[in-house]
Each structure stands twice: as C-alpha cells, then as structure tokens.
Design a protein around this motif. Structure first.
Motif, PDB file in Angstrom:
ATOM      1  N   ILE A   1       0.861  -1.177   0.000  1.00  0.00           N
ATOM      2  CA  ILE A   1       0.000   0.000   0.000  1.00  0.00           C
ATOM      3  C   ILE A   1       0.902   1.233   0.000  1.00  0.00           C
ATOM      4  N   THR A   2       0.644   2.174  -0.874  1.00  0.00           N
ATOM      5  CA  THR A   2       1.572   3.282  -1.077  1.00  0.00           C
ATOM      6  C   THR A   2       1.044   4.634  -0.606  1.00  0.00           C
ATOM      7  N   ASP A   3      -0.143   4.687  -0.006  1.00  0.00           N
ATOM      8  CA  ASP A   3      -0.674   5.983   0.426  1.00  0.00           C
ATOM      9  C   ASP A   3      -1.698   5.767   1.526  1.00  0.00           C
ATOM     10  N   SER A   4      -1.949   6.811   2.307  1.00  0.00           N
ATOM     11  CA  SER A   4      -2.986   6.771   3.331  1.00  0.00           C
ATOM     12  C   SER A   4      -4.357   6.976   2.693  1.00  0.00           C
ATOM     13  N   THR A   5      -5.398   6.507   3.370  1.00  0.00           N
ATOM     14  CA  THR A   5      -6.763   6.691   2.886  1.00  0.00           C
ATOM     15  C   THR A   5      -7.148   8.164   2.940  1.00  0.00           C
TER      16      THR A   5
ATOM     17  N   TRP B   1       4.576   5.518   7.859  1.00  0.00           N
ATOM     18  CA  TRP B   1       3.432   4.608   7.927  1.00  0.00           C
ATOM     19  C   TRP B   1       2.279   5.210   7.141  1.00  0.00           C
ATOM     20  N   HIS B   2       1.459   4.324   6.544  1.00  0.00           N
ATOM     21  CA  HIS B   2       0.229   4.744   5.877  1.00  0.00           C
ATOM     22  C   HIS B   2      -0.943   4.378   6.783  1.00  0.00           C
TER      23      HIS B   2
ATOM     24  N   GLY C   1      -6.597   1.253  10.349  1.00  0.00           N
ATOM     25  CA  GLY C   1      -5.478   0.356  10.098  1.00  0.00           C
ATOM     26  C   GLY C   1      -4.226   1.154   9.787  1.00  0.00           C
ATOM     27  N   ALA C   2      -3.091   0.479   9.836  1.00  0.00           N
ATOM     28  CA  ALA C   2      -1.820   1.131   9.511  1.00  0.00           C
ATOM     29  C   ALA C   2      -0.862   0.108   8.926  1.00  0.00           C
ATOM     30  N   VAL C   3      -0.057   0.556   7.990  1.00  0.00           N
ATOM     31  CA  VAL C   3       0.935  -0.318   7.370  1.00  0.00           C
ATOM     32  C   VAL C   3       2.216   0.475   7.165  1.00  0.00           C
ATOM     33  N   ALA C   4       3.348  -0.135   7.475  1.00  0.00           N
ATOM     34  CA  ALA C   4       4.633   0.530   7.291  1.00  0.00           C
ATOM     35  C   ALA C   4       4.958   0.640   5.807  1.00  0.00           C
ATOM     36  N   GLU C   5       5.615   1.725   5.431  1.00  0.00           N
ATOM     37  CA  GLU C   5       6.030   1.930   4.043  1.00  0.00           C
ATOM     38  C   GLU C   5       6.827   0.743   3.540  1.00  0.00           C
ATOM     39  N   GLY C   6       6.403   0.197   2.389  1.00  0.00           N
ATOM     40  CA  GLY C   6       7.097  -0.922   1.777  1.00  0.00           C
ATOM     41  C   GLY C   6       6.725  -2.276   2.325  1.00  0.00           C
ATOM     42  N   GLU C   7       5.894  -2.322   3.369  1.00  0.00           N
ATOM     43  CA  GLU C   7       5.458  -3.590   3.945  1.00  0.00           C
ATOM     44  C   GLU C   7       4.061  -3.939   3.444  1.00  0.00           C
ATOM     45  N   GLU C   8       3.616  -5.158   3.715  1.00  0.00           N
ATOM     46  CA  GLU C   8       2.285  -5.591   3.293  1.00  0.00           C
ATOM     47  C   GLU C   8       1.371  -5.918   4.460  1.00  0.00           C
ATOM     48  N   THR C   9       1.912  -6.095   5.665  1.00  0.00           N
ATOM     49  CA  THR C   9       1.087  -6.452   6.817  1.00  0.00           C
ATOM     50  C   THR C   9       0.337  -5.230   7.320  1.00  0.00           C
TER      51      THR C   9
ATOM     52  N   PRO D   1      -7.056  20.457   7.231  1.00  0.00           N
ATOM     53  CA  PRO D   1      -5.808  20.839   6.579  1.00  0.00           C
ATOM     54  C   PRO D   1      -5.384  19.936   5.436  1.00  0.00           C
ATOM     55  N   GLY D   2      -5.983  18.742   5.348  1.00  0.00           N
ATOM     56  CA  GLY D   2      -5.626  17.820   4.290  1.00  0.00           C
ATOM     57  C   GLY D   2      -6.612  16.669   4.233  1.00  0.00           C
ATOM     58  N   PRO D   3      -6.630  15.910   3.125  1.00  0.00           N
ATOM     59  CA  PRO D   3      -7.623  14.858   2.953  1.00  0.00           C
ATOM     60  C   PRO D   3      -7.268  13.534   3.620  1.00  0.00           C
ATOM     61  N   GLU D   4      -6.029  13.375   4.086  1.00  0.00           N
ATOM     62  CA  GLU D   4      -5.619  12.087   4.626  1.00  0.00           C
ATOM     63  C   GLU D   4      -6.270  11.829   5.989  1.00  0.00           C
ATOM     64  N   LEU D   5      -6.403  10.552   6.334  1.00  0.00           N
ATOM     65  CA  LEU D   5      -7.084  10.155   7.568  1.00  0.00           C
ATOM     66  C   LEU D   5      -6.482  10.822   8.795  1.00  0.00           C
ATOM     67  N   THR D   6      -5.170  10.948   8.862  1.00  0.00           N
ATOM     68  CA  THR D   6      -4.520  11.451  10.066  1.00  0.00           C
ATOM     69  C   THR D   6      -4.329  12.960  10.084  1.00  0.00           C
ATOM     70  N   ALA D   7      -4.908  13.697   9.133  1.00  0.00           N
ATOM     71  CA  ALA D   7      -4.821  15.156   9.172  1.00  0.00           C
ATOM     72  C   ALA D   7      -5.388  15.663  10.499  1.00  0.00           C
TER      73      ALA D   7
END
Length: 300
Positions: free
Chosen positions: A3-7, A93-94, A69-77, A237-243
C-alpha cells in the motif's frame, strides 16, 4: 502489493456517499476488510474511541465495522486497531480506513457465491447510513458544547490556575476527562476526581450538594447557545485520515476551537435542545455527565 498511500477521507465535509478504487483486501477475524483510496466512512479511532464507526454499505454489502489500520512503508502487513504498534501519524506509515464485511466485496457490485474479494483498482460504491451519521454528529457537537458549559459552571471551584478553554474558563473537561463516548443524539463522559485533580487545585468539597445547580447553569448556557444559532465548522488541513482536524464554533462569547477527528452538525440551532445530567459516584472519585439532544432539526 504494498500500500503506497494513506486513505483519503471525505466525512469531515459531511459526505455520506462516494465511489473509489479498491487498494487492498485484508482478513479481519472471520470477515473481510476492504481498503479503498477515498471513503466517506468515519472509522473508530483506536487511540481515542469516542465516536463509533459509521454504518452503511460498500459494494452493496453491509459494513459490519469500520476500523483504523496502519501499514509501514514498503510492507504488506496491515495492523488493525489496538494492534497498531506505532503512534497515530508516525512518519513512514500509511493510515487506513478498513471497511469490514461478512462476505468479500466484489468489484462494482454485490459479493456472493463464487465471487472473490475486489481486486486492486476495481471501483466500489460506498454509502453511509445518513440518519445514523447525523445522530452521531448531533451527539458529538453536543458533547463539545456541554464540555464548555460544564467548564463555565465549575469555574469557581479552582484555587490554582490551570489551562483555560477557548472561552477563558479553567478547562475541567480536558484536565479531568477519563473517557468519552459519543452516542446517537448525545454523549457519556466520565471525569476522574482523584488526588491528581485536587493537587491541580480543583475543590471537591460540597460538590455533591451543588450538582443540581451546576447542571442548571450548564443547561441554561447550552439553551442560549442553541438559540444563538452559532455556526459550526471543521478545519480540514488535508484529505488524509490522520490530518489534524479542528472543530470551530462561533459562540456569542467568542469563536472556540477544539482538536477533533469526528463529525458534526453545521449549527448549534440544528440540535433543537440539549440537556445534561450530572452524577457523582458514591465514593466521590468520578463525575459522569450525560448529554442528550433532541429532537435535532432535520433528524429522524
């Protein structure tokens, strides 16, 4: 596929419908968790689970839960809820909204026998239960207003300076809060009145006897704020979940702001009425405030 981006989330703007590309599907207990690029669904926040998750449908299937949910950059779990091993918003993290269904969601329609989970890139429709969302939004707006009104009603019980709220009153709510739960059309907040709070200067003597008057003062202030029809808005301030979103309300005394990731109505007038009840535990260690609205304008 990593996964390459946050929701991206649209619920801060009041959206209850949308369509989006599927990013991934992950197992969630006995069910399926669908992650999309953009969603109108508000998930349960695992760090401060005050507002329940939205109900509704994704790809025509009932959403039985909606979690963070959360996933580390470059990981799949994908880690879910309490199993997320890092703080919310940690770089690298995403952060994801995971829509849980009993069956796998199929691209563009209903899942069923012989269908597999929607693959990455497939479009799905997302529909939030609008009446349920509005009820929770009413409860969350009322919760913030009740906290401010309680702060004002308790202002004379401090013998030391503590941080003030947006109206200049000692912030009892943020200093003493132990838990907060948003309910449809209301909220349930528990405050801890232990040694720590007393050391900070809060006077607990005689509190039980004064609770009816404190509740009346808070209720009168809430009635005036509803009559004022104060505008409510969310700074996004932004569209991402953690804004880091912020609730603003243009009350007659001043515009106040409170950090908040939940959903809200657009005016205090929409609440109709707000009532608060206050209960002190038998040992005096906890104060519970129950906030109830209704009928809120336009509600069902």
């Amino acid at each position: 596929m990593p996964i390459t981006d946050s929701t991206r989330v649209t619920y801060p703007g009041g959206e209850v419908r949308g369509s989006s590309a599927v990013v991934a599907t992950v197992p969630v207990g006995d069910g399926y968790g669908t992650i999309v690029a953009e969603t109108p669904f508000h998930p349960l926040d695992h760090t401060w689970p005050d507002q329940p998750a939205d109900a509704g449908t994704i790809g025509g299937l009932a959403v039985t839960d909606c979690v963070t949910g959360a996933v580390a950059e470059g990981e799949e779990t994908v880690h879910l809820g309490a199993d997320i091993p890092v703080r919310r918003g940690t770089p690298g993290w995403h952060w994801l909204v995971v829509h849980v269904t009993a069956e796998p969601v199929a691209d563009g329609g209903l899942a069923g026998d012989g269908l597999t989970a929607a693959g990455p890139g497939g479009e799905v429709e997302l529909v939030v239960d609008a009446a349920g969302r509005r009820a929770l939004s009413a409860g969350h707006t009322a919760c913030h207003l009740a906290a401010l009104a309680l702060n004002a009603a308790l202002a004379g019980r401090w013998r030391k300076e503590v941080p003030a709220d947006g109206l200049g009153h000692p912030d009892f709510d943020q200093t003493a809060i132990a838990s907060s739960r948003i309910l449809p059309g209301g909220s349930h907040d528990v405050y801890r009145l232990g040694k720590s709070l007393r050391r900070k200067g809060f006077v607990t003597e005689g509190l039980a006897e004064e609770l009816p008057e404190i509740a009346r003062l808070a209720g009168d202030r809430l009635t005036a704020w509803i009559a004022a029809g104060a505008a409510v808005r969310i700074d996004v301030p932004g569209p991402e979940l953690t804004a880091r979103r912020t609730w603003h309300c243009a009350l007659p005394e001043a515009e106040v702001s409170i950090p908040c990731g939940g959903t809200h109505l657009s005016s205090t007038a929409e609440l109709g009425t707000i009532s608060v009840t206050l209960d002190l535990s038998a040992d005096g260690s906890e104060l519970t405030m129950r906030t109830t609205t209704g009928p809120y304008a336009g509600g069902s």
